[in-house]
Design a protein around this motif. Structure first.
Motif, PDB file in Angstrom:
ATOM      1  N   ARG A  77       0.815  -1.216   0.000  1.00  0.00           N
ATOM      2  CA  ARG A  77       0.000   0.000   0.000  1.00  0.00           C
ATOM      3  C   ARG A  77       0.853   1.272   0.000  1.00  0.00           C
ATOM      4  O   ARG A  77       0.595   2.198  -0.742  1.00  0.00           O
ATOM      5  N   SER A  78       1.871   1.291   0.872  1.00  0.00           N
ATOM      6  CA  SER A  78       2.689   2.514   0.956  1.00  0.00           C
ATOM      7  C   SER A  78       3.640   2.667  -0.219  1.00  0.00           C
ATOM      8  O   SER A  78       3.956   3.782  -0.620  1.00  0.00           O
ATOM      9  N   LYS A  79       4.123   1.540  -0.782  1.00  0.00           N
ATOM     10  CA  LYS A  79       5.085   1.558  -1.889  1.00  0.00           C
ATOM     11  C   LYS A  79       6.234   2.531  -1.589  1.00  0.00           C
ATOM     12  O   LYS A  79       6.587   3.393  -2.392  1.00  0.00           O
ATOM     13  N   THR A  80       6.813   2.360  -0.426  1.00  0.00           N
ATOM     14  CA  THR A  80       7.890   3.232   0.022  1.00  0.00           C
ATOM     15  C   THR A  80       9.167   2.937  -0.744  1.00  0.00           C
ATOM     16  O   THR A  80       9.528   1.773  -0.948  1.00  0.00           O
ATOM     17  N   ASP A  81       9.861   3.979  -1.146  1.00  0.00           N
ATOM     18  CA  ASP A  81      11.129   3.825  -1.855  1.00  0.00           C
ATOM     19  C   ASP A  81      12.249   3.513  -0.862  1.00  0.00           C
ATOM     20  O   ASP A  81      12.459   4.248   0.111  1.00  0.00           O
ATOM     21  N   VAL A  82      12.964   2.429  -1.117  1.00  0.00           N
ATOM     22  CA  VAL A  82      14.126   2.043  -0.315  1.00  0.00           C
ATOM     23  C   VAL A  82      15.320   1.957  -1.254  1.00  0.00           C
ATOM     24  O   VAL A  82      15.268   1.271  -2.281  1.00  0.00           O
ATOM     25  N   CYS A  83      16.392   2.650  -0.914  1.00  0.00           N
ATOM     26  CA  CYS A  83      17.571   2.726  -1.779  1.00  0.00           C
ATOM     27  C   CYS A  83      18.714   1.924  -1.164  1.00  0.00           C
ATOM     28  O   CYS A  83      19.021   2.064   0.029  1.00  0.00           O
ATOM     29  N   ILE A  84      19.330   1.084  -1.984  1.00  0.00           N
ATOM     30  CA  ILE A  84      20.530   0.329  -1.579  1.00  0.00           C
ATOM     31  C   ILE A  84      21.735   0.994  -2.237  1.00  0.00           C
ATOM     32  O   ILE A  84      21.844   1.014  -3.459  1.00  0.00           O
ATOM     33  N   ALA A  85      22.627   1.536  -1.437  1.00  0.00           N
ATOM     34  CA  ALA A  85      23.809   2.226  -1.949  1.00  0.00           C
ATOM     35  C   ALA A  85      25.059   1.400  -1.655  1.00  0.00           C
ATOM     36  O   ALA A  85      25.227   0.895  -0.537  1.00  0.00           O
ATOM     37  N   TYR A  86      25.927   1.275  -2.652  1.00  0.00           N
ATOM     38  CA  TYR A  86      27.175   0.540  -2.496  1.00  0.00           C
ATOM     39  C   TYR A  86      28.107   0.919  -3.639  1.00  0.00           C
ATOM     40  O   TYR A  86      27.680   1.502  -4.641  1.00  0.00           O
ATOM     41  N   ILE A  87      29.380   0.613  -3.480  1.00  0.00           N
ATOM     42  CA  ILE A  87      30.366   0.846  -4.537  1.00  0.00           C
ATOM     43  C   ILE A  87      30.627  -0.492  -5.214  1.00  0.00           C
ATOM     44  O   ILE A  87      31.080  -1.450  -4.573  1.00  0.00           O
ATOM     45  N   GLU A  88      30.353  -0.569  -6.490  1.00  0.00           N
ATOM     46  CA  GLU A  88      30.300  -1.840  -7.201  1.00  0.00           C
ATOM     47  C   GLU A  88      31.610  -2.608  -7.149  1.00  0.00           C
ATOM     48  O   GLU A  88      31.623  -3.825  -6.961  1.00  0.00           O
ATOM     49  N   ASP A  89      32.736  -1.929  -7.329  1.00  0.00           N
ATOM     50  CA  ASP A  89      34.004  -2.637  -7.394  1.00  0.00           C
ATOM     51  C   ASP A  89      34.670  -2.812  -6.029  1.00  0.00           C
ATOM     52  O   ASP A  89      35.827  -3.204  -5.950  1.00  0.00           O
ATOM     53  N   ILE A  90      33.948  -2.516  -4.948  1.00  0.00           N
ATOM     54  CA  ILE A  90      34.478  -2.706  -3.597  1.00  0.00           C
ATOM     55  C   ILE A  90      33.619  -3.676  -2.801  1.00  0.00           C
ATOM     56  O   ILE A  90      34.119  -4.624  -2.216  1.00  0.00           O
ATOM     57  N   THR A  91      32.320  -3.456  -2.793  1.00  0.00           N
ATOM     58  CA  THR A  91      31.424  -4.201  -1.920  1.00  0.00           C
ATOM     59  C   THR A  91      31.268  -5.651  -2.371  1.00  0.00           C
ATOM     60  O   THR A  91      31.241  -5.936  -3.574  1.00  0.00           O
ATOM     61  N   ASN A  92      31.166  -6.524  -1.408  1.00  0.00           N
ATOM     62  CA  ASN A  92      30.921  -7.936  -1.681  1.00  0.00           C
ATOM     63  C   ASN A  92      29.561  -8.087  -2.377  1.00  0.00           C
ATOM     64  O   ASN A  92      28.521  -7.755  -1.799  1.00  0.00           O
ATOM     65  N   PRO A  93      29.517  -8.572  -3.621  1.00  0.00           N
ATOM     66  CA  PRO A  93      28.241  -8.650  -4.350  1.00  0.00           C
ATOM     67  C   PRO A  93      27.226  -9.578  -3.698  1.00  0.00           C
ATOM     68  O   PRO A  93      26.019  -9.372  -3.847  1.00  0.00           O
ATOM     69  N   LYS A  94      27.681 -10.588  -2.969  1.00  0.00           N
ATOM     70  CA  LYS A  94      26.744 -11.490  -2.297  1.00  0.00           C
ATOM     71  C   LYS A  94      25.949 -10.754  -1.229  1.00  0.00           C
ATOM     72  O   LYS A  94      24.766 -11.038  -1.008  1.00  0.00           O
ATOM     73  N   MET A  95      26.602  -9.802  -0.561  1.00  0.00           N
ATOM     74  CA  MET A  95      25.908  -9.010   0.446  1.00  0.00           C
ATOM     75  C   MET A  95      24.815  -8.157  -0.191  1.00  0.00           C
ATOM     76  O   MET A  95      23.693  -8.077   0.310  1.00  0.00           O
ATOM     77  N   ASP A 134      23.287  -8.670  -3.098  1.00  0.00           N
ATOM     78  CA  ASP A 134      22.215  -9.539  -3.607  1.00  0.00           C
ATOM     79  C   ASP A 134      21.311 -10.014  -2.478  1.00  0.00           C
ATOM     80  O   ASP A 134      20.085 -10.088  -2.640  1.00  0.00           O
ATOM     81  N   TYR A 135      21.899 -10.348  -1.336  1.00  0.00           N
ATOM     82  CA  TYR A 135      21.099 -10.830  -0.209  1.00  0.00           C
ATOM     83  C   TYR A 135      20.160  -9.737   0.299  1.00  0.00           C
ATOM     84  O   TYR A 135      18.964  -9.980   0.519  1.00  0.00           O
ATOM     85  N   ILE A 136      20.689  -8.525   0.463  1.00  0.00           N
ATOM     86  CA  ILE A 136      19.858  -7.426   0.972  1.00  0.00           C
ATOM     87  C   ILE A 136      18.755  -7.089  -0.020  1.00  0.00           C
ATOM     88  O   ILE A 136      17.590  -6.882   0.366  1.00  0.00           O
ATOM     89  N   GLU A 137      19.088  -7.037  -1.313  1.00  0.00           N
ATOM     90  CA  GLU A 137      18.067  -6.734  -2.324  1.00  0.00           C
ATOM     91  C   GLU A 137      16.979  -7.807  -2.346  1.00  0.00           C
ATOM     92  O   GLU A 137      15.776  -7.488  -2.451  1.00  0.00           O
ATOM     93  N   LYS A 138      17.377  -9.062  -2.237  1.00  0.00           N
ATOM     94  CA  LYS A 138      16.403 -10.157  -2.232  1.00  0.00           C
ATOM     95  C   LYS A 138      15.484 -10.056  -1.024  1.00  0.00           C
ATOM     96  O   LYS A 138      14.253 -10.230  -1.136  1.00  0.00           O
ATOM     97  N   GLU A 139      16.053  -9.783   0.146  1.00  0.00           N
ATOM     98  CA  GLU A 139      15.244  -9.684   1.359  1.00  0.00           C
ATOM     99  C   GLU A 139      14.281  -8.500   1.295  1.00  0.00           C
ATOM    100  O   GLU A 139      13.143  -8.581   1.776  1.00  0.00           O
ATOM    101  N   LEU A 140      14.716  -7.400   0.710  1.00  0.00           N
ATOM    102  CA  LEU A 140      13.827  -6.243   0.569  1.00  0.00           C
ATOM    103  C   LEU A 140      12.652  -6.568  -0.347  1.00  0.00           C
ATOM    104  O   LEU A 140      11.504  -6.195  -0.069  1.00  0.00           O
ATOM    105  N   GLU A 152      14.132  -5.076  10.795  1.00  0.00           N
ATOM    106  CA  GLU A 152      13.552  -6.262  11.422  1.00  0.00           C
ATOM    107  C   GLU A 152      13.114  -7.293  10.389  1.00  0.00           C
ATOM    108  O   GLU A 152      13.165  -8.493  10.646  1.00  0.00           O
ATOM    109  N   PHE A 153      12.691  -6.829   9.214  1.00  0.00           N
ATOM    110  CA  PHE A 153      12.321  -7.776   8.175  1.00  0.00           C
ATOM    111  C   PHE A 153      13.549  -8.458   7.586  1.00  0.00           C
ATOM    112  O   PHE A 153      13.530  -9.644   7.258  1.00  0.00           O
ATOM    113  N   ILE A 154      14.637  -7.700   7.424  1.00  0.00           N
ATOM    114  CA  ILE A 154      15.837  -8.270   6.808  1.00  0.00           C
ATOM    115  C   ILE A 154      16.544  -9.227   7.757  1.00  0.00           C
ATOM    116  O   ILE A 154      16.931 -10.340   7.383  1.00  0.00           O
TER     117      ILE A 154
END
Length: 497
Positions: free
Chosen positions: A180-198, A200-206, A223-225
């Motif tokens: 209902r709320s369709k709230t925007d949630v932004c995931i920020a990271y640096i592509e060539d530094i951050t562990n991609p598995k992390m 992917d996991y956060i995006e999947k859980e969101l 709490e959901f993640i």
């Protein structure tokens, strides 16, 4: 869980059918803030939908002027192409084909245009959210440093980070949460530094969050993640309202989660030591920063262990060596020490909550009443001993010296637990309580990262950077526990490149 079923109705060529559907879904006849403007341009009908107060007037005027300038022949031949490619070329414009997307953009503050005979709607981003200007966060103040902070508007927060990190590898992924709320949630990271598995996991859980809305914003997302552990008060993510802190953690390989309508952003993963560091340490000389860090460590440790340790000693003065006999009580009160300690802890929390809800002009009066009642009167009537008041004050000051508000609250509960253990079972109870607290921290993790790292498991180099605020050239490396994709290059490599 959502109470409404998701729909994916396509935009029809029948103009009136589209208008009736949108008017019904948006409640145009019942909600005063739903603005519907219908126009006749040439032989075509156009309906413009927007939310009153969320659309910038200068931008909307540009759109109206562009529409009125379109010639009849242009609109008949290809209205959509002309509007998008020729007339509204200085605004962000997109085309959508489903009613769900139209509803989402309209309720987000964009302007949607329905053109007769077209199966696509024109979305023009003319959003102008009511917002406050960035200002220094109240709970993360520094003596010297930047004075800007995150706000409740997501686009402002992403700008504040990009202003500090002009890195083409910085990614900002947007996920909608809440049926209902369709709230925007932004995931920020640096592509060539951050562990991609992390990431992917956060995006999947969101994306797997099933709920009507997230009115509590980032706390609901956390709490959901991670899942809510009722008996573990220790925070498994770090919150910050400072863009410089968020940018620094991005460079270390962390992920930043920003939720629209909230000025607090999530730093993930984190350890216990993330919550005891403060930006002030890095605004001073290394030796001064190291000193401030150790003073803060002493304050935090005192807030948790000093009061319970004194209580165990005061209840068992015969166990103290002769040199520590002064630790006891000079004049016993009318009630027991454990009762005094628990009532004092609750009283401190009541005063803290009262201070939050008290208007600023009355805050001074509240402080005077608290000092008078908690100090003089309570001691005179025999409810408290002076020693209890002193150790309560030390614990309260140590709590306020903790940089992380969430860690301070967790430490308060840990202190109450240790007070109960010491008051009921003396030194043996205190020792068992400390052991149980250590086991709780040992079993806690944040996205798979051990909570006590780099102490357990031991990483000597990383531990030294936590115990001592090292100069930047020495500490210029990323935490190995995050498994970053690269490491910072050596100075000669940067020069050659």
């Amino acid at each position: 869980m959502s109470l409404t079923a998701e729909t994916n109705m396509s935009i029809s060529k029948n103009y009136q059918e589209n208008i009736d559907y949108l008017n019904s879904k948006l409640g145009a006849s019942e909600s005063y803030d739903i603005v519907v403007r219908e126009m006749n341009i040439g032989s075509k009908k156009i309906a413009i939908y927007s939310i009153n107060g969320m659309v910038g007037r200068p931008a909307s005027n540009i759109i109206i002027e562009a529409l009125t300038e379109i010639e009849r022949s242009e609109l008949v031949v290809n209205a959509l192409a002309k509007l998008v490619k020729s007339k509204i070329n200085d605004l962000q414009v997109s085309e959508v084909e489903s009613m769900d997307e139209v509803l989402y953009f309209v309720l987000s503050g964009a302007m949607a245009m329905i053109v007769e005979g077209n199966t696509q709607s024109i979305i023009v981003d003319v959003r102008s959210y009511p917002s406050r200007m960035p200002q220094e966060p109240d709970i993360e103040r520094v003596t010297r440093g930047s004075r800007d902070g995150f706000t409740e508007t997501l686009v402002f927060n992403t700008i504040l980070i990009r202003r500090r990190l002009r890195d083409p590898g910085l990614r900002m992924k947007l996920v909608k949460v809440g049926s209902r709320s369709k709230t925007d949630v932004c995931i920020a990271y640096i592509e060539d530094i951050t562990n991609p598995k992390m990431v992917d996991y956060i995006e999947k859980e969101l994306k797997n969050i099933k709920i009507d809305g997230i009115p509590m914003a980032e706390k609901t997302v956390e709490e959901f993640i991670l899942g809510s552990k009722f008996w573990n008060p220790y925070p498994r993510v770090r919150y910050t309202e400072r863009p410089d802190v968020a940018a620094m953690h991005l460079l270390e390989g962390n992920v930043i989660i920003m939720v629209d309508t909230s000025p607090s952003v999530i730093i993930a993963p984190c350890t216990l030591w993330h919550h005891v560091q403060h930006a002030e340490e890095y605004r001073q000389e290394p030796v001064v920063g190291a000193y401030l860090r150790w003073v803060r460590f002493i304050a935090i440790l005192s807030s948790v262990f000093l009061f319970p340790l004194w209580l165990a000693a005061a209840l068992n003065p015969q166990l103290l060596p002769p040199g520590l006999q002064f630790i006891g009580i000079a004049e016993p009160a009318k009630v027991g020490l454990l009762f005094q300690a628990l009532v004092g802890e609750i009283a401190i929390d009541i005063l803290r909550m009262a201070a939050v809800h008290t208007p600023s002009p009355l805050a001074t009066a509240l402080g005077l009443i608290a000092v008078f009642m908690m100090g003089d009167i309570a001691i005179e009537v025999g409810l408290f001993t002076p020693e209890v008041i002193m150790y309560l004050a030390i614990a309260a000051v140590g709590t306020f010296a903790t940089p992380s508000y969430e860690l301070a609250q967790a430490n308060r509960l840990a202190r109450i637990f240790l007070l109960l253990a010491a008051g009921l079972f003396n030194f043996w109870g205190l020792g068992i309580g400390v052991l149980l607290l250590f086991i709780l921290l040992l079993r806690t993790n944040s996205f798979g990262v051990p909570y006590l790292w780099p102490l357990i498991p031991l990483d000597y180099k990383a531990l030294m950077t936590i115990l001592v605020r090292s100069p930047v050239p020495i500490a210029n490396q990323r935490p190995s526990i995050l498994k970053p994709k690269d490491q910072i290059r050596q100075p000669q490599e940067r020069t050659n490149s």
